[in-house]
Design a protein around this motif. Structure first.
Motif, PDB file in Angstrom:
ATOM      1  N   THR A 113     -82.575  40.209 -77.815  1.00 14.54           N
ATOM      2  CA  THR A 113     -82.547  40.078 -76.521  1.00 14.54           C
ATOM      3  C   THR A 113     -82.394  38.757 -75.872  1.00 14.54           C
ATOM      4  N   THR A 138     -89.611  47.743 -73.316  1.00 20.24           N
ATOM      5  CA  THR A 138     -89.675  47.363 -71.963  1.00 20.24           C
ATOM      6  C   THR A 138     -90.469  48.567 -71.200  1.00 20.24           C
ATOM      7  N   SER A 155     -79.096  38.732 -73.275  1.00 18.45           N
ATOM      8  CA  SER A 155     -79.323  37.942 -72.111  1.00 18.45           C
ATOM      9  C   SER A 155     -78.518  37.047 -71.796  1.00 18.45           C
ATOM     10  N   ILE A 187     -84.948  47.778 -77.565  1.00 12.86           N
ATOM     11  CA  ILE A 187     -85.178  46.854 -76.426  1.00 12.86           C
ATOM     12  C   ILE A 187     -85.539  47.545 -75.223  1.00 12.86           C
ATOM     13  N   ASN A 214     -82.467  43.827 -69.033  1.00 15.24           N
ATOM     14  CA  ASN A 214     -82.586  45.107 -68.631  1.00 15.24           C
ATOM     15  C   ASN A 214     -81.900  45.363 -67.247  1.00 15.24           C
ATOM     16  N   THR A 260     -86.165  39.238 -71.075  1.00 13.48           N
ATOM     17  CA  THR A 260     -85.979  40.531 -71.261  1.00 13.48           C
ATOM     18  C   THR A 260     -85.757  41.616 -69.816  1.00 13.48           C
ATOM     19  N   ARG A 267     -86.161  40.376 -80.664  1.00 10.78           N
ATOM     20  CA  ARG A 267     -86.364  39.148 -79.948  1.00 10.78           C
ATOM     21  C   ARG A 267     -84.957  38.405 -79.775  1.00 10.78           C
TER      22      ARG A 267
END
Length: 179
Positions: free
Chosen positions: A12, A57, A16, A53, A98, A94, A9
């Motif tokens: 991520t 997803t 990001s 990660i 991605n 997330t 977490r």
């Protein structure tokens, strides 16, 4: 939440915010308040964290695209649309990550297998539905449907500040509920 989930977490969020390339293992350790040894106990590298990660997803996407075969094709498409928009609203960080890593040559290369798995999964689920609607055009219809979802995600996550997500959802539902 266990330590591995905390690391994922935290990574991520940092990937990001700062980008994958600009986030160090030290930053992940500091932000998660864990030792490097603990991080390396769970992951061999920063790349492995990103792969995990991405896998998580993809698992969420599998759940989104698992449909009841008792539903009509139109209802199945509406379920995908509903799940897609729900995921967009609740997991922006997330999904933004991605999207970003899929367009970066360095990360795209080591995520190639996961990207192909995800694409194949999505295409296969959608194609089964469109095969029931129009077998002759199902390939093109499947790619068009996926392109619509991809375009919506791209626009919402990275292009427009005031993207009318609910209005777009309503239009998409209207378009596919009459099939």
């Amino acid at each position: 939440m266990n330590k591995k989930e905390l690391i994922l977490r935290t990574a991520t969020s940092l990937f990001s915010e700062n980008g994958f390339e600009n986030t160090s293992m030290n930053q992940i350790c500091n932000a998660a308040n864990v030792s490097k040894g603990l991080v390396y106990h769970h992951f061999d590298s920063k790349n492995e964290i990103l792969v995990e990660i991405f896998r998580n997803t993809t698992e969420q996407m599998k759940n989104i695209s698992s449909l009841s075969s008792n539903e009509s094709p139109s209802d199945q498409l509406l379920t995908i649309i509903e799940n897609f928009f729900s995921q967009l609203e609740k997991d922006v960080v997330t999904l933004r990550l991605n999207l970003n890593v899929m367009f970066q040559p360095s990360t795209r290369e080591f995520l190639k297998a996961q990207i192909e798995e995800r694409s194949s999964l999505l295409y296969g689920s959608v194609k089964k539905i469109f095969d029931q609607i129009d077998q002759e055009k199902s390939n093109a219809l499947s790619f068009m449907f996926i392109a619509e979802l991809d375009g919506i995600a791209l626009s919402f996550l990275s292009i427009f500040e005031d993207y009318p997500l609910l209005e777009i959802k309503d239009q998409l539902v209207s378009k596919y509920q009459s099939l």
